[in-house]
Scaffold this motif. Sequence first.
Motif, PDB file in Angstrom:
ATOM      1  N   ARG A  73     -28.000  -7.005  11.348  1.00 10.41           N
ATOM      2  CA  ARG A  73     -28.858  -7.956  10.657  1.00 10.41           C
ATOM      3  C   ARG A  73     -30.229  -8.034  11.321  1.00 10.41           C
ATOM      4  O   ARG A  73     -30.772  -9.123  11.586  1.00 10.41           O
ATOM      5  CB  ARG A  73     -28.226  -9.359  10.597  1.00 10.41           C
ATOM      6  CG  ARG A  73     -26.833  -9.397  10.041  1.00 10.41           C
ATOM      7  CD  ARG A  73     -26.670  -8.696   8.693  1.00 10.41           C
ATOM      8  NE  ARG A  73     -27.450  -9.331   7.645  1.00 10.41           N
ATOM      9  CZ  ARG A  73     -28.244  -8.653   6.811  1.00 10.41           C
ATOM     10  NH1 ARG A  73     -28.335  -7.330   6.909  1.00 10.41           N
ATOM     11  NH2 ARG A  73     -28.910  -9.269   5.866  1.00 10.41           N
ATOM     12  N   GLY A  74     -30.790  -6.872  11.601  1.00 11.09           N
ATOM     13  CA  GLY A  74     -32.120  -6.822  12.203  1.00 11.09           C
ATOM     14  C   GLY A  74     -33.106  -6.183  11.244  1.00 11.09           C
ATOM     15  O   GLY A  74     -32.716  -5.477  10.307  1.00 11.09           O
ATOM     16  N   HIS A  75     -34.356  -6.449  11.476  1.00  9.28           N
ATOM     17  CA  HIS A  75     -35.408  -5.882  10.648  1.00  9.28           C
ATOM     18  C   HIS A  75     -35.987  -4.662  11.344  1.00  9.28           C
ATOM     19  O   HIS A  75     -35.940  -4.556  12.568  1.00  9.28           O
ATOM     20  CB  HIS A  75     -36.498  -6.920  10.390  1.00  9.28           C
ATOM     21  CG  HIS A  75     -35.949  -8.196   9.853  1.00  9.28           C
ATOM     22  ND1 HIS A  75     -35.451  -8.320   8.583  1.00  9.28           N
ATOM     23  CD2 HIS A  75     -35.786  -9.425  10.444  1.00  9.28           C
ATOM     24  CE1 HIS A  75     -35.022  -9.550   8.394  1.00  9.28           C
ATOM     25  NE2 HIS A  75     -35.203 -10.250   9.513  1.00  9.28           N
ATOM     26  N   THR A 110     -33.015  -7.783   4.408  1.00 11.43           N
ATOM     27  CA  THR A 110     -33.460  -7.011   5.572  1.00 11.43           C
ATOM     28  C   THR A 110     -34.866  -6.515   5.272  1.00 11.43           C
ATOM     29  O   THR A 110     -35.105  -5.939   4.207  1.00 11.43           O
ATOM     30  CB  THR A 110     -32.542  -5.792   5.812  1.00 11.43           C
ATOM     31  OG1 THR A 110     -31.197  -6.246   5.964  1.00 11.43           O
ATOM     32  CG2 THR A 110     -32.969  -5.033   7.060  1.00 11.43           C
ATOM     33  N   ALA A 165     -29.144  -1.290  12.197  1.00 13.37           N
ATOM     34  CA  ALA A 165     -29.929  -2.507  11.961  1.00 13.37           C
ATOM     35  C   ALA A 165     -29.357  -3.310  10.796  1.00 13.37           C
ATOM     36  O   ALA A 165     -29.315  -4.547  10.832  1.00 13.37           O
ATOM     37  CB  ALA A 165     -31.383  -2.127  11.687  1.00 13.37           C
ATOM     38  N   ILE A 189     -35.325  -0.120  20.640  1.00 10.10           N
ATOM     39  CA  ILE A 189     -35.433  -1.560  20.894  1.00 10.10           C
ATOM     40  C   ILE A 189     -36.612  -1.863  21.813  1.00 10.10           C
ATOM     41  O   ILE A 189     -37.364  -2.821  21.603  1.00 10.10           O
ATOM     42  CB  ILE A 189     -34.134  -2.067  21.564  1.00 10.10           C
ATOM     43  CG1 ILE A 189     -32.948  -1.951  20.602  1.00 10.10           C
ATOM     44  CG2 ILE A 189     -34.312  -3.485  22.096  1.00 10.10           C
ATOM     45  CD1 ILE A 189     -32.603  -3.198  19.870  1.00 10.10           C
ATOM     46  N   ALA A 217     -31.320  -8.670  20.811  1.00 11.44           N
ATOM     47  CA  ALA A 217     -31.251  -7.657  19.751  1.00 11.44           C
ATOM     48  C   ALA A 217     -30.585  -6.386  20.268  1.00 11.44           C
ATOM     49  O   ALA A 217     -29.821  -5.718  19.552  1.00 11.44           O
ATOM     50  CB  ALA A 217     -32.671  -7.346  19.250  1.00 11.44           C
ATOM     51  N   ARG A 273     -40.392  -9.382  16.559  1.00  4.42           N
ATOM     52  CA  ARG A 273     -39.432  -9.848  15.550  1.00  4.42           C
ATOM     53  C   ARG A 273     -38.650  -8.702  14.929  1.00  4.42           C
ATOM     54  O   ARG A 273     -37.636  -8.938  14.282  1.00  4.42           O
ATOM     55  CB  ARG A 273     -40.174 -10.585  14.409  1.00  4.42           C
ATOM     56  CG  ARG A 273     -41.037 -11.736  14.845  1.00  4.42           C
ATOM     57  CD  ARG A 273     -40.175 -12.908  15.259  1.00  4.42           C
ATOM     58  NE  ARG A 273     -41.005 -13.989  15.799  1.00  4.42           N
ATOM     59  CZ  ARG A 273     -41.286 -15.092  15.134  1.00  4.42           C
ATOM     60  NH1 ARG A 273     -40.856 -15.251  13.914  1.00  4.42           N
ATOM     61  NH2 ARG A 273     -42.008 -16.038  15.693  1.00  4.42           N
ATOM     62  N   ARG A 304     -35.329 -12.414  23.224  1.00  3.99           N
ATOM     63  CA  ARG A 304     -34.962 -12.023  21.853  1.00  3.99           C
ATOM     64  C   ARG A 304     -34.724 -10.514  21.772  1.00  3.99           C
ATOM     65  O   ARG A 304     -33.790 -10.071  21.099  1.00  3.99           O
ATOM     66  CB  ARG A 304     -36.083 -12.439  20.897  1.00  3.99           C
ATOM     67  CG  ARG A 304     -35.802 -12.043  19.464  1.00  3.99           C
ATOM     68  CD  ARG A 304     -36.733 -12.683  18.487  1.00  3.99           C
ATOM     69  NE  ARG A 304     -38.127 -12.654  18.915  1.00  3.99           N
ATOM     70  CZ  ARG A 304     -39.040 -13.556  18.556  1.00  3.99           C
ATOM     71  NH1 ARG A 304     -38.697 -14.571  17.788  1.00  3.99           N
ATOM     72  NH2 ARG A 304     -40.279 -13.456  18.955  1.00  3.99           N
ATOM     73  N   ARG A 327     -26.894  -6.913  20.170  1.00  5.09           N
ATOM     74  CA  ARG A 327     -26.388  -6.916  18.784  1.00  5.09           C
ATOM     75  C   ARG A 327     -26.303  -5.491  18.269  1.00  5.09           C
ATOM     76  O   ARG A 327     -25.296  -5.084  17.671  1.00  5.09           O
ATOM     77  CB  ARG A 327     -27.322  -7.749  17.896  1.00  5.09           C
ATOM     78  CG  ARG A 327     -26.944  -9.229  17.893  1.00  5.09           C
ATOM     79  CD  ARG A 327     -28.058 -10.120  17.376  1.00  5.09           C
ATOM     80  NE  ARG A 327     -28.689  -9.633  16.151  1.00  5.09           N
ATOM     81  CZ  ARG A 327     -29.992  -9.801  15.875  1.00  5.09           C
ATOM     82  NH1 ARG A 327     -30.766 -10.420  16.737  1.00  5.09           N
ATOM     83  NH2 ARG A 327     -30.489  -9.368  14.741  1.00  5.09           N
ATOM     84  N   ALA A 328     -27.336  -4.745  18.492  1.00  9.52           N
ATOM     85  CA  ALA A 328     -27.347  -3.371  18.004  1.00  9.52           C
ATOM     86  C   ALA A 328     -26.293  -2.517  18.730  1.00  9.52           C
ATOM     87  O   ALA A 328     -25.602  -1.693  18.131  1.00  9.52           O
ATOM     88  CB  ALA A 328     -28.732  -2.760  18.199  1.00  9.52           C
ATOM     89  N   MET A 385     -36.202  -5.682  15.036  1.00  8.32           N
ATOM     90  CA  MET A 385     -35.166  -5.194  15.951  1.00  8.32           C
ATOM     91  C   MET A 385     -35.513  -3.799  16.456  1.00  8.32           C
ATOM     92  O   MET A 385     -35.479  -3.537  17.644  1.00  8.32           O
ATOM     93  CB  MET A 385     -33.813  -5.169  15.231  1.00  8.32           C
ATOM     94  CG  MET A 385     -32.717  -4.515  16.056  1.00  8.32           C
ATOM     95  SD  MET A 385     -31.118  -4.620  15.247  1.00  8.32           S
ATOM     96  CE  MET A 385     -30.520  -6.144  15.937  1.00  8.32           C
TER      97      MET A 385
END
Lengths: 339, 296
Positions: A42-44, A151, A38, A306, A277, A174, A273, A280-281, A176
Amino acid sequence: MNTENALQDWRELAHRVEREVAQAVIGQPQTLRLINVATFARGHVLLEGDVGVGKTTVLRAFSRAIGGDFERVEGTVDLMPGDLIYHTYVDAEGRPRIDPGPLLRHGERLTTFFFNEINRARPQVQSLLLRAMAERTVSAFNREYRFPHMTVFADRNKVEKEETFELASAARDRFMFELNMSKPTDRSIRRALVFDTAFHDTEALIAQVAPALLPAEELNTIAALIQKSVRTSETIERYVLDLWEASETPQNLGITLDGVDMNRLILAGASPRGMSALLRATRVVAWLDGRLHVEPDDVRAVLPAILGHRIFFTPIYELRRAELAGALIARILDRVAAP
Amino acid sequence: MRRALPAGLLTLGLALSLGGLPTAAPAQTPPAQRVQAAQVMQPRAFGHVLGDVLTQRVRLGQGAEALAPKALPEAGRVGLWLDRRAPAVERDAQGVQWLRIDYQVINAPPSLGMIRLPALSLPTTAGPTLAVPAWPVSLGPLSPAEGSELPALQPDRLVALRDTAAPRQALQAALAALAAVLLAWLGWWTLQQWREAQTLPFARASARLRRADGSRLDDWQALHEAINQSAGRVVHAASLARLVEERPAWKPLHAELEAFFAASNARFFGAASARPDPSLRALALALRQVEKQTAD
């Protein structure tokens, strides 16, 4: 430095961060790996777990290894949005003063923001936090504050239900990952946690972690580089799209769950979204594994974290979320093939 | 060729043999020696042809040693028609001894005639001399006389044809039943093969990959689908070890399956694989064999 060398160097740093945190937190390798993913995606992260399993310790250890500033807020029922932004008081000379609150206090140096027990805070506070997470900005004092390297980690208290405000579906989306930190089951790890005095002093434990291993202000750059460099084949694209459809209509794949009417189970599947994510992950997982192409195993590694909080069940099944979500995702993975 | 002997002699011979009448003593017999007609079992008196053996048995009584030395007639030719074999002494069930003399007919007369077995005189050491009279027998030719209307050889005897309808029908029925069984088995086998090819994953995959050279991604996908279907879930490189643990019959193919997944990753996702591509066809056939063994 060319791209490949940069990716290689950052990969070494990422592994080092994970190793350092693993010294302070034992028995949670999967959680550490996903927090690391994460960070570079750049995920929360939404953390959920039993009381006293070391959620705060994990985050403090990561924050120390990553570098930058760390801020922590306790969710309470009387916490208001303004409390995150400013702090008012009367100074020693009797004049009213307004100082920046926890969100603004560190400016762009803020890298790790930990919101403890987010479901104790009112929805207004959660909304502010969601905006800060999505845009990494807040408006205050007639200007916009930016914290591009932040983060957010939020802990959800799942034990008490009194005076709590559950996160709305959109709010959960919102994040990730939603990571479920459970108690370690390995007997030797349990023994170490109980009898090894090194794990009793949290401050000393975190002090062991090498500080500021990363140039945290470059995280966005390297994250973009990873996303740009790690490629996905047509097969992976088809696989991800199949998974997405499976999250919406699992009954079309013949998936069944005990005691569940599959036609009435899903209210909504994963959002765009959420699937974004996932990719991205997934790319970060492939990169951490030393590859510049995505394989299905990379997708499988992050899919439960996810999708778990992104498949929205109808109200009659929502209470059984913890039981149903994991089983449903496991069956989806068993049914959707790639290639 | 001799003709038939006078009928009076024949009558005398028969009378001697049946009645056991004493025969006249031979001229050379010493007067002091008593002559006694021997008790003789004569051969059949008629119906003999070339090659027949005529046996004469002379009763000696209880003591064979009573025969005088050199009393036995010598073996050898006797006249035109007969050959005498070496005589032998036999003992019957009652312990009585008999002198056995065999004559074989060695000539064939052109027409039916009469011959005689020679008369014999058998001196004994202690008792009277045993007199064996001549014995008439009729001797006939093997084939009809020349000029006869009869052919030299009689025609073959006609054998009545047996009715084979019933066994033929039974055989046809058995063959029809066998054919029906074979056809039924063939039909069942074909149906089984077809059904397996429709339902069993590796039967279908191996049929599809019969001519696959591994260049088409569809072929790889087909084998993946067969593995997934057989396992009942999606199988990937990371979960292969678990699958092999669950199915010991797959263990011998573990290395081939790993190579397949590695090569598949290279093709579908761009991973580099140092190993050469496995033969899809060979792997599908090997898995089909395992499928067959485990399906039984």
